[in-house]
Design an enzyme around this catalytic site. Structure first.
Site, PDB file in Angstrom:
ATOM      1  N   GLY A   1       1.869 -11.372  -4.003  1.00  0.00           N
ATOM      2  CA  GLY A   1       1.098 -11.516  -2.718  1.00  0.00           C
ATOM      3  C   GLY A   1       0.775 -12.884  -2.591  1.00  0.00           C
ATOM      4  O   GLY A   1       0.401 -13.924  -3.262  1.00  0.00           O
TER       5      GLY A   1
ATOM      6  N   GLY B   1      -1.488  -6.793  10.832  1.00  0.00           N
ATOM      7  CA  GLY B   1      -1.220  -7.420  11.636  1.00  0.00           C
ATOM      8  C   GLY B   1      -0.073  -8.898  10.900  1.00  0.00           C
ATOM      9  O   GLY B   1       0.543  -9.284  11.245  1.00  0.00           O
TER      10      GLY B   1
ATOM     11  N   GLU C   1      -4.082 -14.102   1.430  1.00  0.00           N
ATOM     12  CA  GLU C   1      -4.921 -15.143   1.683  1.00  0.00           C
ATOM     13  C   GLU C   1      -4.396 -17.122   1.033  1.00  0.00           C
ATOM     14  O   GLU C   1      -5.210 -17.949   1.015  1.00  0.00           O
ATOM     15  CB  GLU C   1      -6.234 -15.163   0.321  1.00  0.00           C
ATOM     16  CG  GLU C   1      -6.908 -13.823   1.328  1.00  0.00           C
ATOM     17  CD  GLU C   1      -7.193 -13.150   0.639  1.00  0.00           C
ATOM     18  OE1 GLU C   1      -8.428 -13.059   0.580  1.00  0.00           O
ATOM     19  OE2 GLU C   1      -6.725 -11.906  -0.500  1.00  0.00           O
TER      20      GLU C   1
ATOM     21  N   ARG D   1       8.327 -12.908  -5.316  1.00  0.00           N
ATOM     22  CA  ARG D   1       9.083 -13.006  -4.637  1.00  0.00           C
ATOM     23  C   ARG D   1       8.539 -12.487  -2.583  1.00  0.00           C
ATOM     24  O   ARG D   1       7.322 -12.217  -2.555  1.00  0.00           O
ATOM     25  CB  ARG D   1       9.879 -11.599  -4.719  1.00  0.00           C
ATOM     26  CG  ARG D   1      10.773 -11.155  -4.040  1.00  0.00           C
ATOM     27  CD  ARG D   1      12.119 -11.251  -5.140  1.00  0.00           C
ATOM     28  NE  ARG D   1      13.502 -10.985  -4.319  1.00  0.00           N
ATOM     29  CZ  ARG D   1      14.667  -9.707  -4.299  1.00  0.00           C
ATOM     30  NH1 ARG D   1      13.353  -8.665  -4.449  1.00  0.00           N
ATOM     31  NH2 ARG D   1      15.466  -9.648  -3.377  1.00  0.00           N
TER      32      ARG D   1
HETATM   33 MO1  MOS Z   1     -10.064 -10.289   2.011  1.00  0.00          MO
HETATM   34  S1  MOS Z   1     -11.352 -11.334   2.385  1.00  0.00           S
HETATM   35  O1  MOS Z   1      -9.508  -9.536   1.250  1.00  0.00           O
HETATM   36  O2  MOS Z   1      -9.606  -8.458   2.733  1.00  0.00           O
END
Ligand code: MOS
Length: 708
Positions: free
Chosen positions: A667, A472, A670, A594
Site C-alpha cells: 500500500g 484519482g 500515504e 509490490r
Molecule cells: Mo486517507 S486520510 O486514509 O483517506
C-alpha cells in the site's frame, strides 16, 4: 505466513506501467463526477451556514425566502425529518451527522438551513437573504500549548492515547546528549479539486444516490442507518471522485440534506458544497503542538524518547490527530513515552487527512533526530542506522520486513549524499543559501475485508465488480491489472466496475489500504474463476461468476509490525533577505510492497512528497479568534503548493513484496507524505543554520529568525 507469489503469471500486467483507463474520459469531460449527473426535475439545495461560532438559533424567518422565485422549501431544525440519534457509523459515534436535529451552533459555518429551489442560483439568492438570529455565547477557538481544557483520553480511534515503557526521566538524566524541542503545525485542509456533491432521488421505493465518496458501500450503509432505512433500499454510486484525502470517507451534510430534501419534495435534489464550505463541513487536520525529548549516549544511541502531541477537536465529536504514534514503531529507547492530548474548541470537527498522525508527527520527530545527529557529530543517516530496532519498540512484535536502511542507502547513492559537508550555513549560490536534508518515513500497512465478483463471459472477456473507489489514484487501472494477471489474460479483456454499493461490502479508499484490500478480493475470485475455466466448466449465457470474501484471510494475518518505509531527501535554497525558500529537488525511495502500476504509483508517491513540501512551506488555515472563523477559505488565501513551487520530484522504490499478500502488495497511499516535510525543514537548517520548528516556514518566519 503464506507462501509468497510475487513472480506473477505469464501476462505480467502487474509491474508494467499502464495509463489510467478513464484518463481519456476525464480529460475530455465525458467522466461524470457527482455534481455532473443529470436528472429530470432536478432541484438544488444551498446550505446556509451559521454566522456565529457558538450559541443557539433564536429565530429563523423563512417566510420571505419561500416567496422568492423558484424556492421550493427551506429545511431547518424546526421542520427537518428526524435522524438516528447516537449514530454510530463506520468510524464510530459521529454527532457531526446531526444536521438540523437541534438548535445548537457548535462552530461558525454549522448548517442552520438549506434552501431548495429550481436552480442553484435561486437557492443561493434565497439562502443569502434568509434572516437568522442567534443567542450567542462566548466562544474559544484559540488553540495553544498549555490550554487549560486539554485532556488525555484512554483511547484514540487508532489505538491507545499513551504508551510508556521504562523511565524516561532517568534515561534523560543519564544521557550524554539531550534534545528538547517544541514543534507546531498549522491547521490544514484536504482541499480536493472536486467539492463534495450529492444527488439523491427515490425511484420505486429505492433511494438512488450519487455522492463524491471514498467508499460507496460504507457511505450507503451509514446513510441507511442514519435515516433508519433498510440498507438494501439505498443504492449509492461514486464512479468518479476528484480527490478525497480523507475528507470524503464519511456521510457529510450535503448528502444528508440531499436525502432530506428529495424525501420531502419527491424530486431529485442535488447539493454541492462551495469552496468556502469545504473549509468547515468536511473535516480538516487539526493544528498540532508537539514536544519531543530525546536523550542519547555520545554514540547517538537513544536512551530516551518522549513525544507528546496536542491537537484540537470540536465540541461535537472527539477526533485526535495521532501525531505521536509515529515513534511507536520507528525508534526504540529504554525510556519510551508517547502521549496524545486534545482540547475541545468551538471549531469544526477535524478528521483523517493525508497520513493522519504520521505527517505532522514525522515532522517533529525526524527534525528532532536531525538535531540529535548534529549534536552527536553524526551523519543523520548514520544516526538512524544506529537506532534500528530489532522488534517493535512498543509492541515487541517482529517486523514483517523493514528495509528502511536499504531505502537510505539507495536514496543516498542517487541523491549524492555521501561526502556532504555537515556544516550549516556555508554554501552560497548568489543570494541563496543552499542545503540538503533527509528524513525517514513509515506508514502502517494492512488489508481490510472486501468482497468482489468476477464474471467470465462467453466472448472471452471478463467483468470484475467491487465497491472500490478511484479518487484519482489510479485504483481502477491497478485493479484491472491485478484481475488480468490472476485470470492470465491481457488487461484489454478485463472490465473492472467499481464504486457501486450494490457490489457488496468493500473497504474504502483510505488508510493506504484501498488497492491492497480490493486487489486481494479480486485476485482470489479471479484465480478461482481461472481454475474452474481451466477444468472445463461451461460459461452459461449470463456468464460464470465467482465471488470472494477476504474477511477470513485478512483477519487471520499473523501479528507483526507491518509497515512501509521510505527515505526522503531534499535540497533547498533560502534567500535570507526576502525569506523565500525554493525547494530545488526532492527524492524519495520507498520500500512499500509490490508496485502494481509504476506509472500511477510514482504519481501517488510524488503527490505525497509535494504535500510534505506544501505542509513545510505553504499550507496554513488562519483562524480569527474574534469571529471564530477562518479568514482564508479559498485556494488563493489557503495556498497549496502549485507548479511554480514544485521542483524536480523523484520517487522510486526498492523490491519489497509483502509475503502475506497474494500479490505482494503493501500500500502506497500515504507514505509519500511522511517525512517529506522534515527533509525540507532539515535542509533549511543545513542551508541557514536555523532550526525552524513552526510550520509552515513562511518568508516572515525566515526573516524574523536571525541566523546564528
Ligand atoms: Mo486517507 S486520510 O486514509 O483517506
Amino acid at each position: 505466513m503464506t507462501t509468497a507469489t510475487t513472480g506473477g503469471p505469464a501476462t505480467r500486467a502487474v509491474g508494467t506501467p499502464h495509463v489510467r483507463l478513464e484518463g481519456r474520459d476525464k480529460v475530455t469531460g465525458a467522466a461524470r463526477y457527482a455534481a455532473d449527473h443529470p436528472a429530470d426535475g432536478l432541484a438544488h439545495g444551498w446550505i446556509v451556514p451559521s454566522t456565529v461560532a457558538r450559541g443557539r438559533v433564536r429565530s429563523l424567518d423563512d417566510a420571505s425566502a419561500l416567496k422568492m422565485p423558484g424556492v421550493l422549501a427551506v429545511l431547518h431544525h424546526g421542520n427537518a425529518s428526524r435522524l438516528t440519534e447516537d449514530f454510530v457509523g463506520t468510524f464510530g459515534p459521529d454527532a457531526t451527522t446531526q444536521v438540523f436535529q437541534h438548535d445548537r451552533v457548535p462552530y461558525l459555518g454549522w448548517p442552520v438551513a438549506c434552501v431548495v429551489a429550481e436552480t442553484p442560483e435561486q437557492a443561493r439568492e434565497a439562502a443569502e437573504t434568509l434572516a437568522v438570529t442567534y443567542a450567542t455565547e462566548p466562544h474559544d477557538v484559540d488553540f495553544r500549548p498549555g490550554h487549560p481544557g486539554a485532556y488525555t483520553p484512554e483511547e484514540m480511534a487508532v489505538g491507545p492515547a499513551c504508551t510508556e515503557k521504562g523511565d524516561v526521566e532517568a534515561e534523560l538524566a543519564a544521557s550524554d546528549v539531550v534534545v528538547d524541542a517544541h514543534y507546531s503545525t498549522a491547521e490544514e485542509h484536504h482541499s480536493p479539486m472536486e467539492p463534495h456533491a450529492a444527488m439523491a432521488r427515490w425511484d420505486d421505493g429505492r433511494l438512488e444516490v450519487v455522492d463524491s465518496t471514498q467508499g460507496a458501500y460504507a457511505t450507503a450503509r451509514d446513510l441507511a442507518l442514519l435515516f433508519g432505512l433498510d440498507p438494501a433500499s439505498v443504492h449509492l454510486r461514486s464512479e468518479h471522485v476528484g480527490g478525497g484525502f480523507g475528507c470524503k470517507a464519511q456521510v457529510r451534510p450535503h448528502l444528508i440534506l440531499a436525502v432530506m430534501a428529495t424525501t420531502l419534495l419527491g424530486r431529485p435534489v442535488r447539493v454541492v458544497l462551495t469552496r468556502a464550505q469545504m473549509f468547515t463541513l468536511i473535516g480538516h487536520r487539526s493544528p498540532t503542538a508537539q514536544r519531543v525529548r530525546l536523550g542519547a549516549g555520545a554514540d547517538g544511541r537513544l536512551r530516551a524518547l518522549e513525544h507528546t502531541a496536542l491537537s484540537a477537536t470540536s465540541t461535537v465529536r472527539e477526533f485526535i490527530e495521532p501525531s505521536a504514534q509515529y515513534g511507536r514503531s520507528m525508534y526504540d529507547a529504554d525510556g519510551h513515552r508517547t502521549v496524545h492530548s486534545v482540547v475541545r474548541l468551538d471549531v469544526p470537527t477535524p478528521t483523517y487527512m493525508r497520513a493522519p498522525g504520521e505527517a505532522p508527527g514525522s515532522f517533529a520527530l525526524e527534525c528532532a533526530l536531525d538535531e540529535l545527529a548534529e549534536r552527536c557529530g553524526l551523519d543523520p543517516i548514520a544516526l538512524r542506522a544506529r537506532n534500528e530496532p530489532a522488534v517493535g519498540p512498543v509492541s515487541g512484535l517482529p517486523f514483517a520486513g523493514r528495509r528502511l536502511l536499504d531505502c537510505f542507502a539507495e536514496g543516498a547513492r542517487r541523491f549524492g549524499w555521501d561526502g556532504r559537508d555537515p556544516r550549516p550555513g556555508v554554501r552560497r549560490d548568489g543570494r541563496w543559501l543552499v542545503g540538503t536534508g533527509t528524513a525517514a518515513a513509515t506508514f502502517f500497512t494492512g488489508a481490510r475485508p472486501s468482497t468482489a465478483a468476477v464474471t467470465a463471459h462467453a466472448d472471452g472477456t471478463f467483468t470484475a465488480r467491487i465497491a472500490a473507489a478511484d479518487i484519482g489514484t489510479g485504483a481502477r487501472t491497478a485493479l484491472t491489472q491485478l484481475a488480468a494477471d490472476a485470470l492470465e489474460v491481457t488487461p484489454g479483456r478485463v472490465r473492472v466496475l467499481i464504486a457501486d454499493s450494490d457490489f457488496g461490502d468493500a473497504w474504502l479508499a483510505g488508510g493506504s489500504m484501498g488497492t491492497r484490500s480490493w486487489g486481494w478480493a479480486i485476485t482470489l475470485a479471479a484465480r478461482e474463476l481461472r481454475e474452474r475455466l481451466a477444468l472445463g466448466e461451461d460459461i452459461p449465457p449470463d456468464g460464470l461468476t465467482v465471488r470472494s470474501d477476504t474477511e477470513q484471510a485478512v483477519n487471520s494475518l499473523a501479528a507483526y509490525e507491518r509497515h512501509a518505509y521510505g527515505a526522503q531527501f531534499a535540497e533547498v535554497a533560502v534567500d535570507p533577505g526576502s525569506g523565500e525558500i525554493r525547494v530545488r529537488r526532492m527524492l524519495g525511495v520507498f520500500a512499500a510492497g509490490r508496485i502494481v502500476n509504476p506509472l500511477t504509483a510514482r504519481s501517488q508517491l510524488t503527490g505525497g512528497m509535494i504535500w510534505g513540501l506544501s505542509m513545510a512551506l505553504h499550507e496554513e488555515a488562519v483562524r480569527d479568534t474574534a469571529t471564530g472563523g477562518l479568514v482564508n477559505t479559498d485556494l488563493a488565501g489557503y495556498h497549496i503548493a502549485a507548479h511554480a513551487d514544485v521542483p524536480a520530484v523523484e520517487a522510486d522504490w526498492i523490491d519489497d513484496p509483502d509475503p502475506d499478500d497474494p500479490v505482494g502488495i503493501k500500500g502506497i497511499g500515504e507514505i509519500g507524505g511522511v517525512g517529506s516535510a522534515a527533509a525540507i525543514v532539515n535542509a533549511v537548517w543545513h542551508a541557514t543554520g536555523v532550526r525552524h520548528r513552526d510550520l509552515p516556514i513562511r518568508p516572515d518566519r525566515v526573516v524574523l529568525m536571525p541566523r546564528p
